[in-house]
Design an enzyme around this catalytic site. Structure first.
Site, PDB file in Angstrom:
ATOM      1  N   SER A 127     -42.622  38.604  46.297  1.00 35.64           N
ATOM      2  CA  SER A 127     -42.758  37.321  46.989  1.00 35.64           C
ATOM      3  C   SER A 127     -44.145  37.066  47.554  1.00 35.64           C
ATOM      4  O   SER A 127     -44.489  35.925  47.824  1.00 35.64           O
ATOM      5  CB  SER A 127     -41.719  37.213  48.102  1.00 35.64           C
ATOM      6  OG  SER A 127     -41.998  38.147  49.127  1.00 35.64           O
ATOM      7  N   LYS A 146     -43.765  38.256  55.104  1.00 37.35           N
ATOM      8  CA  LYS A 146     -43.856  36.862  54.645  1.00 37.35           C
ATOM      9  C   LYS A 146     -45.063  36.180  55.294  1.00 37.35           C
ATOM     10  O   LYS A 146     -45.614  36.646  56.276  1.00 37.35           O
ATOM     11  CB  LYS A 146     -42.589  36.073  55.026  1.00 37.35           C
ATOM     12  CG  LYS A 146     -41.309  36.665  54.481  1.00 37.35           C
ATOM     13  CD  LYS A 146     -41.267  36.596  52.981  1.00 37.35           C
ATOM     14  CE  LYS A 146     -39.996  37.252  52.455  1.00 37.35           C
ATOM     15  NZ  LYS A 146     -40.048  37.479  51.042  1.00 37.35           N
TER      16      LYS A 146
END
Length: 156
Positions: A53, A113
């Site tokens: 990600s 993230k």
């Protein structure tokens, strides 16, 4: 005059010296473990990138060191998740674009993230385009990223 046998002082001193070496080594290990625990709890700790990600900047398996103090301390900052109560001590808000590391509330795995929204923002993805507070985020084309693959890795 009778001769006295000469005693060797090294033989007598060797037993206590070995005991002292063991004690000093044990004390060194205890101090080292305490320093490492304090450092990892309050200053920096390492993390491993678990998924794709964050590609292309961070690859699967990359390690990074994260500062612990910018966003404050919670029970997840302490070893063994010692209970500090709810909330954070010395908390501050992240800025848009920061990379943050947090634990998933259900399975407690680490997530790494990038922050795209701040408290109060409305985030939507419409037709593959990110909208923040109703405004589409402009996309800029960058060069394609070519990921080198080692001979023993698969392409999938």
């Amino acid at each position: 005059m009778t001769e006295q046998p000469i005693r060797e002082p090294a033989a007598a001193a060797s037993a206590p010296e070995k005991k002292e070496d063991w004690r000093s080594f044990s004390a060194f290990l205890v101090k080292l473990v305490l320093i490492v625990l304090i450092f990892r709890t309050l200053v920096f700790t390492s993390f491993n990138i678990p998924s794709e990600s964050m590609m292309p900047r961070l690859l699967v398996g990359d390690y990074l060191f994260a500062a612990k103090w910018p966003y404050g301390y919670s029970r997840f900052s302490l070893p063994f998740n010692a209970d500090l109560g709810e909330g954070r001590l010395l908390a501050s808000q992240p800025e848009r674009g920061d990379v943050v590391i947090f634990k998933h509330p259900l399975d407690h795995t680490d997530y790494i993230k990038r922050v795209i929204g701040l408290p109060g923002d409305t985030i939507r993805v419409v037709g593959g385009v990110l909208h923040i507070n109703g405004v589409a985020v402009e996309r800029q084309r960058v060069a394609d990223y070519v990921l080198p693959i080692a001979p023993d890795e698969s392409c999938a």
